[in-house]
Scaffold this active site. Structure first.
Site, PDB file in Angstrom:
ATOM      1  N   HIS A 162       5.409  -5.224   2.358  1.00 40.48           N
ATOM      2  CA  HIS A 162       5.700  -4.223   3.388  1.00 40.48           C
ATOM      3  C   HIS A 162       4.732  -4.337   4.567  1.00 40.48           C
ATOM      4  O   HIS A 162       3.579  -4.750   4.418  1.00 40.48           O
ATOM      5  CB  HIS A 162       5.604  -2.819   2.776  1.00 40.48           C
ATOM      6  CG  HIS A 162       6.108  -1.741   3.649  1.00 40.48           C
ATOM      7  ND1 HIS A 162       5.287  -1.035   4.509  1.00 40.48           N
ATOM      8  CD2 HIS A 162       7.363  -1.244   3.834  1.00 40.48           C
ATOM      9  CE1 HIS A 162       6.007  -0.132   5.158  1.00 40.48           C
ATOM     10  NE2 HIS A 162       7.265  -0.236   4.772  1.00 40.48           N
ATOM     11  N   GLU A 217       4.038  -5.646  -3.894  1.00 37.72           N
ATOM     12  CA  GLU A 217       4.778  -4.441  -4.246  1.00 37.72           C
ATOM     13  C   GLU A 217       5.307  -4.594  -5.667  1.00 37.72           C
ATOM     14  O   GLU A 217       5.505  -5.714  -6.152  1.00 37.72           O
ATOM     15  CB  GLU A 217       5.944  -4.225  -3.279  1.00 37.72           C
ATOM     16  CG  GLU A 217       5.531  -4.029  -1.838  1.00 37.72           C
ATOM     17  CD  GLU A 217       6.718  -3.877  -0.905  1.00 37.72           C
ATOM     18  OE1 GLU A 217       7.601  -3.048  -1.200  1.00 37.72           O
ATOM     19  OE2 GLU A 217       6.765  -4.603   0.105  1.00 37.72           O
ATOM     20  N   SER A 235      11.633  -3.352  -1.301  1.00 35.83           N
ATOM     21  CA  SER A 235      12.605  -2.405  -0.771  1.00 35.83           C
ATOM     22  C   SER A 235      13.794  -3.047  -0.079  1.00 35.83           C
ATOM     23  O   SER A 235      14.813  -2.387   0.124  1.00 35.83           O
ATOM     24  CB  SER A 235      11.911  -1.458   0.222  1.00 35.83           C
ATOM     25  OG  SER A 235      11.402  -2.194   1.330  1.00 35.83           O
ATOM     26  N   ASP A 250       1.657  -1.767  -4.554  1.00 35.49           N
ATOM     27  CA  ASP A 250       2.361  -0.628  -3.968  1.00 35.49           C
ATOM     28  C   ASP A 250       3.608  -0.354  -4.813  1.00 35.49           C
ATOM     29  O   ASP A 250       4.530  -1.169  -4.865  1.00 35.49           O
ATOM     30  CB  ASP A 250       2.751  -0.965  -2.527  1.00 35.49           C
ATOM     31  CG  ASP A 250       3.349   0.222  -1.788  1.00 35.49           C
ATOM     32  OD1 ASP A 250       3.941   1.094  -2.454  1.00 35.49           O
ATOM     33  OD2 ASP A 250       3.241   0.269  -0.552  1.00 35.49           O
ATOM     34  N   HIS A 256       8.613   2.293  -4.503  1.00 37.45           N
ATOM     35  CA  HIS A 256      10.026   2.383  -4.861  1.00 37.45           C
ATOM     36  C   HIS A 256      10.260   2.374  -6.368  1.00 37.45           C
ATOM     37  O   HIS A 256      11.393   2.506  -6.819  1.00 37.45           O
ATOM     38  CB  HIS A 256      10.801   1.245  -4.197  1.00 37.45           C
ATOM     39  CG  HIS A 256      10.848   1.358  -2.706  1.00 37.45           C
ATOM     40  ND1 HIS A 256      11.806   2.097  -2.041  1.00 37.45           N
ATOM     41  CD2 HIS A 256      10.018   0.850  -1.753  1.00 37.45           C
ATOM     42  CE1 HIS A 256      11.579   2.029  -0.748  1.00 37.45           C
ATOM     43  NE2 HIS A 256      10.506   1.286  -0.535  1.00 37.45           N
ATOM     44  N   LYS A 273       9.654   9.502  -1.668  1.00 34.53           N
ATOM     45  CA  LYS A 273      10.867   8.816  -2.113  1.00 34.53           C
ATOM     46  C   LYS A 273      11.435   9.557  -3.322  1.00 34.53           C
ATOM     47  O   LYS A 273      12.037  10.612  -3.174  1.00 34.53           O
ATOM     48  CB  LYS A 273      10.564   7.347  -2.363  1.00 34.53           C
ATOM     49  CG  LYS A 273      10.162   6.626  -1.061  1.00 34.53           C
ATOM     50  CD  LYS A 273       9.825   5.200  -1.254  1.00 34.53           C
ATOM     51  CE  LYS A 273       9.585   4.493   0.084  1.00 34.53           C
ATOM     52  NZ  LYS A 273       8.458   5.064   0.866  1.00 34.53           N
TER      53      LYS A 273
END
Length: 364
Positions: free
Chosen positions: A123, A165, A169, A194, A197, A223
């Site tokens: 990201h 991540e 995403s 991270d 999600h 989220k």
């Protein structure tokens, strides 16, 4: 001033010519949500709304200052402890949002003496954090642990950090947690993941996809937890270090305490939403199975990208979804390399709606 004015004019003209001129639109009330991150439908949950109202009554509107000045309240510490306990960590530190958490933490953790090994598709907030830190940035091919291992061996950095991540995403695929831990251990590197999600949607009690062995685990409340804000789960010593050195924490007005009051409720709700998680996975599987081009389908999650041949094709496909009653968005360069319609699924979708979506994909 004139040079900047010309710069702006040229940019906007190019964006208009290439059909990339962005605009802000309120979500259409008559379309079913297939593009937000409200994965468990908590943003409009009665208990969340009630908690926010109560939080305003208890604490007022704004926090009035940074947490280090006058903005701190006991509810912040309570939610940080609650978050750490939920995720099996020593401590946690709350930030205004995920971007602020990643930029602030990485620019505090790293400096020019570090080599930061970062997934090519990570990201923007992770990339920006590394850039601000001054660390040497080394990209590894997306989710390619062999390539990451080769790079770690090549650089043999005294100070190394692996950044990725848990769930990406735009493609909906997951990082190989076990292999990341093995490489972290082998090369004595820090591991920063991270889990924005994955949190709430996966794991026991919705605790996400990020392994406990990671040195820094980032979760967001904006989220699956239906609110806003983020937290970094780490050791007690690391939390204290970030409290002193993460500039997005030190120099920002603290979030509304009412958000934290509702976050405490959101965590407890998420823990008990196993039925919603299972329903979301069932719906997601139905929709993923409808994608014809299986070779290009990386997703194993509730994020399902429909890769398109062109930007025009992505816009046309989003229009077809809208005509059928579903709100999607075309995601195009430069945000992604390949244009797509990204389906961001949620637990409110019924089996009938999933079948309808699958039919639309099959007809595309």
């Amino acid at each position: 001033m004139q040079a900047f004015t010309k710069q702006v004019e040229n940019f906007l003209l190019h964006a208009e010519k290439t059909n990339r001129l962005r605009s802000l639109e309120a979500p259409p009330e008559n379309l079913i949500d297939l593009c937000s991150n409200d994965y468990l439908g908590l943003a409009k949950h009665r208990r969340i709304k009630d908690a926010l109202k109560t939080g305003v009554d208890l604490y007022g509107g704004g926090s009035t200052a940074s947490r280090l000045v006058r903005g701190h309240r006991g509810i912040f510490a309570q939610v940080e402890r609650q978050t750490a306990e939920w995720l099996g960590g020593e401590a946690a530190l709350f930030f205004a949002n995920g971007y602020a958490a990643n930029v602030g933490a990485l620019s505090a953790i790293c400096d020019s003496s570090y080599v930061a090994f970062i997934d090519r598709l990570a990201h923007a907030s992770l990339v920006d954090g590394v850039r601000l830190s001054g660390a040497q940035k080394v990209y590894f091919r997306h989710n390619d642990m062999q390539h990451l291992g080769e790079l770690l061996a090549k650089h043999r950095a005294t100070k190394a950090i692996i950044i990725t991540e848990s769930l990406f995403s735009m493609d909906g695929d997951m990082a190989p947690a076990g292999a990341l831990i093995d490489l972290k251990t082998k090369f004595d590197a820090l591991l920063y993941i991270d889990d924005a999600h994955g949190i709430g949607v996966y794991g026991d009690a919705g605790c996400g996809l990020s392994p406990r062995e990671a040195d820094f685990r980032v979760i967001t409340f904006g989220k699956a937890l239906g609110l806003e804000g983020a937290a970094i789960v780490c050791s007690d010593a690391s939390r204290s270090y970030l409290l002193h050195n993460a500039r997005t924490f030190v120099f920002s007005t603290a979030p509304m305490p009412a958000i934290l009051h509702a976050a405490a409720v959101a965590i407890e709700l998420v823990k008990g939403m196993q039925g919603e998680r299972e329903r979301l996975q069932q719906v997601s599987a139905t929709i993923r199975n409808a994608v014809k081009d299986a070779a290009r389908m990386k997703s194993s999650s509730h994020i399902v990208p429909l890769i398109c041949e062109s930007e025009a094709a992505a816009l046309e496909l989003a229009g077809r979804f809208a005509a059928a009653g579903f709100h999607t968005r075309a995601i195009r360069p430069p945000t992604v390399k390949e244009s797509r319609v990204r389906l961001s699924l949620n637990s409110n979708l019924t089996a009938e709606q999933a079948a309808q979506i699958a039919g639309l994909i099959g007809a595309a």
